[in-house]
Design an enzyme around this catalytic site. Structure first.
Site, PDB file in Angstrom:
ATOM      1  N   GLY A   7      48.346  61.114  33.559  1.00 44.79           N
ATOM      2  CA  GLY A   7      48.709  59.893  34.282  1.00 44.79           C
ATOM      3  C   GLY A   7      47.561  58.989  34.808  1.00 44.79           C
ATOM      4  N   GLY A   9      46.890  56.122  34.791  1.00 41.08           N
ATOM      5  CA  GLY A   9      47.326  54.477  35.104  1.00 41.08           C
ATOM      6  C   GLY A   9      45.999  53.769  35.845  1.00 41.08           C
ATOM      7  N   GLY A  12      44.626  56.437  38.293  1.00 39.92           N
ATOM      8  CA  GLY A  12      44.043  57.675  37.536  1.00 39.92           C
ATOM      9  C   GLY A  12      42.898  57.248  36.664  1.00 39.92           C
ATOM     10  N   LYS A 204      48.897  57.501  56.310  1.00 43.00           N
ATOM     11  CA  LYS A 204      49.281  56.633  55.207  1.00 43.00           C
ATOM     12  C   LYS A 204      50.826  56.431  55.146  1.00 43.00           C
ATOM     13  CE  LYS A 204      48.394  55.315  50.554  1.00 43.00           C
ATOM     14  NZ  LYS A 204      47.830  55.627  49.145  1.00 43.00           N
ATOM     15  N   ASN A 208      53.888  53.481  54.141  1.00 42.22           N
ATOM     16  CA  ASN A 208      54.652  53.889  52.972  1.00 42.22           C
ATOM     17  C   ASN A 208      56.374  53.832  53.341  1.00 42.22           C
ATOM     18  OD1 ASN A 208      52.081  55.615  51.346  1.00 42.22           O
ATOM     19  ND2 ASN A 208      52.899  53.524  51.048  1.00 42.22           N
ATOM     20  N   SER A 273      54.309  48.980  45.993  1.00 39.10           N
ATOM     21  CA  SER A 273      54.566  49.676  44.745  1.00 39.10           C
ATOM     22  C   SER A 273      56.199  49.955  44.372  1.00 39.10           C
ATOM     23  CB  SER A 273      53.859  51.035  44.791  1.00 39.10           C
ATOM     24  OG  SER A 273      54.293  51.834  45.777  1.00 39.10           O
TER      25      SER A 273
END
Length: 323
Positions: A7, A9, A12, A204, A208, A273
């Site tokens: 992955g 992206g 990554g 974190k 989120n 995101s």
């Protein structure tokens, strides 16, 4: 050290490029135009810390790579259960999986100790499907504090942050964590080994669990949510409920809600995101962020009425998006 990034992206490919710069044998697994660009030109990193290009092997077939020492997992958590055919060719008996995910990981109670030792969280590991593919014994936790985006195929824009905190589920300072940390640091990144990584996970998660679903429901940026009085109050309540669940599990992150809100406001007009996924018609990664904490509230008996309300509404949005 042989590393596969499954992955590759924005995050990554950024990690893979840094590890390649450190001298690791790096292999990137991706697809489409992004893969084609990386094959032709390598990974181009644009960063306020200095631009660079990493020309490393990229493929869409993990069988071309073979077993590796580390798999850096850059997939969304909702893709884990289906990644078996991709990850299996990369594994030998001691391959470690660095799981760079948001939210509550599937390995959370592995070697946790206490009354919930070994408990499986259904919302993140439904029917044990994730554990069947990613054995908890292989897992090394990772909390990402870097922000990157794909500016174009093969081009990663590094926006801010270089810290990737890692840690063992059993809180030990293992040789594999030390080796991976050393390679990351050699590549120009921060990679502290944190015995109490679960504290980082909750810190974190405070952002989120609140900003991500609310941003999707309101189509709002970080700054807009912080400046709207009513919404800011809802987010504050969600954060306090989340901290209460963490405390019931024996984890008390060293951060205040007001400090977390102030940090989010400084980010400015950033789209989370989850909002970006909604706008692109992609599945919403809310189970590990929100559903998991509601489930943990159930097993600890902590009242979380606001989290339950936002979860119910955002879950309907996720179902409509997936339809």
């Amino acid at each position: 050290m042989k590393v596969a990034v499954l992955g590759a992206g924005a995050i990554g490919a950024y990690v893979g490029a840094a590890l390649h710069r450190a001298g690791a044998d790096v292999h990137l697994v991706a697809r489409g135009p992004h893969l084609a660009a990386m094959r032709q030109h390598g990974v181009r990193v644009l960063s306020p810390r200095g631009d660079f290009t990493a020309r490393t092997h990229a493929t869409d077939d993990p069988a071309d790579i073979g077993p590796v020492d580390f798999v850096f997992l850059g997939l969304k958590a909702n893709s884990y259960a289906a990644c078996g055919p991709l990850i299996e060719p990369l594994l030998h008996e001691s391959t470690a999986v660095i799981a760079a995910q948001n939210g509550i990981p599937w390995w959370y109670f592995h070697r946790h100790g206490g009354p919930h030792e070994g408990h499986r969280i259904e919302s993140v590991d439904p029917g044990g499907a994730v554990s069947a593919v990613l054995a908890p014994e292989r897992a090394v936790g990772c909390v990402v504090y870097a922000a990157t985006e794909l500016e174009g195929p093969g081009v990663v824009r590094h926006l801010e942050g270089t810290r990737f905190s890692i840690g063992e589920p059993d809180r030990s300072r293992s040789a594999r964590c030390a080796a991976f940390s050393e390679a990351m640091v050699a590549g120009g990144l921060k990679c502290p080994v944190e015995p109490e990584l679960r504290g980082d996970i909750w810190i974190k998660l405070l952002g989120n669990i609140s900003f991500n679903p609310i941003s999707a429901l309101a189509r709002a940026t970080m700054r807009e949510m912080c400046l709207h009085g009513g919404t800011r109050r809802v987010i504050e309540i969600m954060m306090n409920e989340t901290l209460a669940v963490a405390a019931a599990l024996g984890c008390e992150p060293d951060i205040s809600v007001e400090r977390r809100l102030a940090g989010a406001e400084r980010v400015g007009d950033h789209r989370t995101s989850t909002l970006q996924d909604l706008e692109r018609g992609k599945p919403l990664e809310l189970d590990v962020l929100l559903a998991a904490v509601v489930e943990l509230a159930d097993i600890t008996g902590v009242p979380v009425p606001t989290l339950r309300t936002v979860h119910a509404i955002s879950d309907l949005l996720a179902l409509r998006t997936a339809a």
